[in-house]
Scaffold this motif. Structure first.
Motif, PDB file in Angstrom:
ATOM      1  N   ILE A 249      -3.494  -2.326  -7.505  1.00  0.00           N
ATOM      2  CA  ILE A 249      -2.837  -3.241  -6.563  1.00  0.00           C
ATOM      3  C   ILE A 249      -2.805  -2.610  -5.167  1.00  0.00           C
ATOM      4  CG2 ILE A 249      -0.640  -4.381  -6.010  1.00  0.00           C
ATOM      5  CD1 ILE A 249      -0.134  -4.508  -9.038  1.00  0.00           C
ATOM      6  N   GLY A 250      -2.595  -1.306  -5.108  1.00  0.00           N
ATOM      7  CA  GLY A 250      -2.626  -0.605  -3.826  1.00  0.00           C
ATOM      8  C   GLY A 250      -4.008  -0.621  -3.197  1.00  0.00           C
ATOM      9  N   VAL A 251      -5.031  -0.511  -4.022  1.00  0.00           N
ATOM     10  CA  VAL A 251      -6.407  -0.596  -3.510  1.00  0.00           C
ATOM     11  C   VAL A 251      -6.672  -2.002  -2.970  1.00  0.00           C
ATOM     12  CG1 VAL A 251      -8.839  -0.428  -4.148  1.00  0.00           C
ATOM     13  CG2 VAL A 251      -7.208   1.230  -5.041  1.00  0.00           C
ATOM     14  N   ALA A 252      -6.181  -3.016  -3.682  1.00  0.00           N
ATOM     15  CA  ALA A 252      -6.325  -4.388  -3.197  1.00  0.00           C
ATOM     16  C   ALA A 252      -5.576  -4.584  -1.879  1.00  0.00           C
ATOM     17  CB  ALA A 252      -5.823  -5.370  -4.248  1.00  0.00           C
ATOM     18  N   ALA A 253      -4.419  -3.955  -1.740  1.00  0.00           N
ATOM     19  CA  ALA A 253      -3.670  -4.042  -0.485  1.00  0.00           C
ATOM     20  C   ALA A 253      -4.430  -3.355   0.648  1.00  0.00           C
ATOM     21  CB  ALA A 253      -2.287  -3.429  -0.646  1.00  0.00           C
ATOM     22  N   ALA A 254      -5.090  -2.236   0.338  1.00  0.00           N
ATOM     23  CA  ALA A 254      -5.888  -1.554   1.361  1.00  0.00           C
ATOM     24  C   ALA A 254      -7.059  -2.440   1.795  1.00  0.00           C
ATOM     25  CB  ALA A 254      -6.398  -0.218   0.834  1.00  0.00           C
ATOM     26  N   PHE A 255      -7.681  -3.115   0.829  1.00  0.00           N
ATOM     27  CA  PHE A 255      -8.762  -4.035   1.173  1.00  0.00           C
ATOM     28  C   PHE A 255      -8.231  -5.198   2.003  1.00  0.00           C
ATOM     29  CE2 PHE A 255     -11.286  -7.827   0.284  1.00  0.00           C
ATOM     30  CZ  PHE A 255     -12.500  -7.412   0.806  1.00  0.00           C
TER      31      PHE A 255
ATOM     32  N   LEU B  43       0.831  -1.204   0.000  1.00  0.00           N
ATOM     33  CA  LEU B  43       0.000   0.000   0.000  1.00  0.00           C
ATOM     34  C   LEU B  43       0.868   1.257   0.000  1.00  0.00           C
ATOM     35  CD1 LEU B  43      -2.833   1.302   0.250  1.00  0.00           C
ATOM     36  CD2 LEU B  43      -2.505   1.220   2.711  1.00  0.00           C
ATOM     37  N   LEU B  44       1.886   1.292   0.836  1.00  0.00           N
ATOM     38  CA  LEU B  44       2.756   2.470   0.889  1.00  0.00           C
ATOM     39  C   LEU B  44       3.551   2.641  -0.405  1.00  0.00           C
ATOM     40  CD1 LEU B  44       4.030   2.384   4.575  1.00  0.00           C
ATOM     41  CD2 LEU B  44       2.323   3.896   3.552  1.00  0.00           C
ATOM     42  N   ALA B  45       3.936   1.530  -1.024  1.00  0.00           N
ATOM     43  CA  ALA B  45       4.678   1.617  -2.280  1.00  0.00           C
ATOM     44  C   ALA B  45       3.814   2.152  -3.410  1.00  0.00           C
ATOM     45  CB  ALA B  45       5.236   0.248  -2.643  1.00  0.00           C
TER      46      ALA B  45
END
Length: 115
Positions: free
Chosen positions: A72-78, A17-19
């Protein structure tokens, strides 16, 4: 062991998410700008104005498409949300309490039925 694996998965999801935070912000700004360009395109009366807004829209669309991997970041947030929900689940507490209290037994049976 379950909590440890959830912790490791949370660390990985947080890193991903941070990346992807910068591209996520840029994707959001690009989508917002595409909305603004579309509104201006619809307001424009001249053909030259419409062509200009289409060119600007295509440039912004190319920026948005180049940052589409921010999903991918949105998926990591989920995933972080899911891990948080599993970390704080109350099903373990309901299973661990066994007593003769009818309300406690009802809560345990209700939790088992909702699985």
């Amino acid at each position: 062991m379950k909590k440890f694996l959830l912790f490791l998965a949370g660390l990985v999801a947080l890193t991903v998410l941070l990346a992807n935070l910068g591209p996520m912000i840029l994707l959001g700004v690009s989508v917002w700008l595409l909305y603004v360009v579309f509104k201006q395109f619809m307001k424009s009366d001249s053909t030259a104005g419409k062509i200009g807004w289409v060119v600007v829209g295509l440039i912004i669309l190319s920026v948005a498409v180049s940052n589409i991997y921010a999903v991918i970041g949105v998926a990591a947030a989920f995933a972080l949300y899911w891990i948080y929900k599993n970390w704080t689940s109350k099903s373990e507490e309901i299973r661990s309490t066994k007593s003769d209290d009818p309300f406690t037994n009802f809560e345990r049976q209700w939790a088992e039925m909702n699985k």
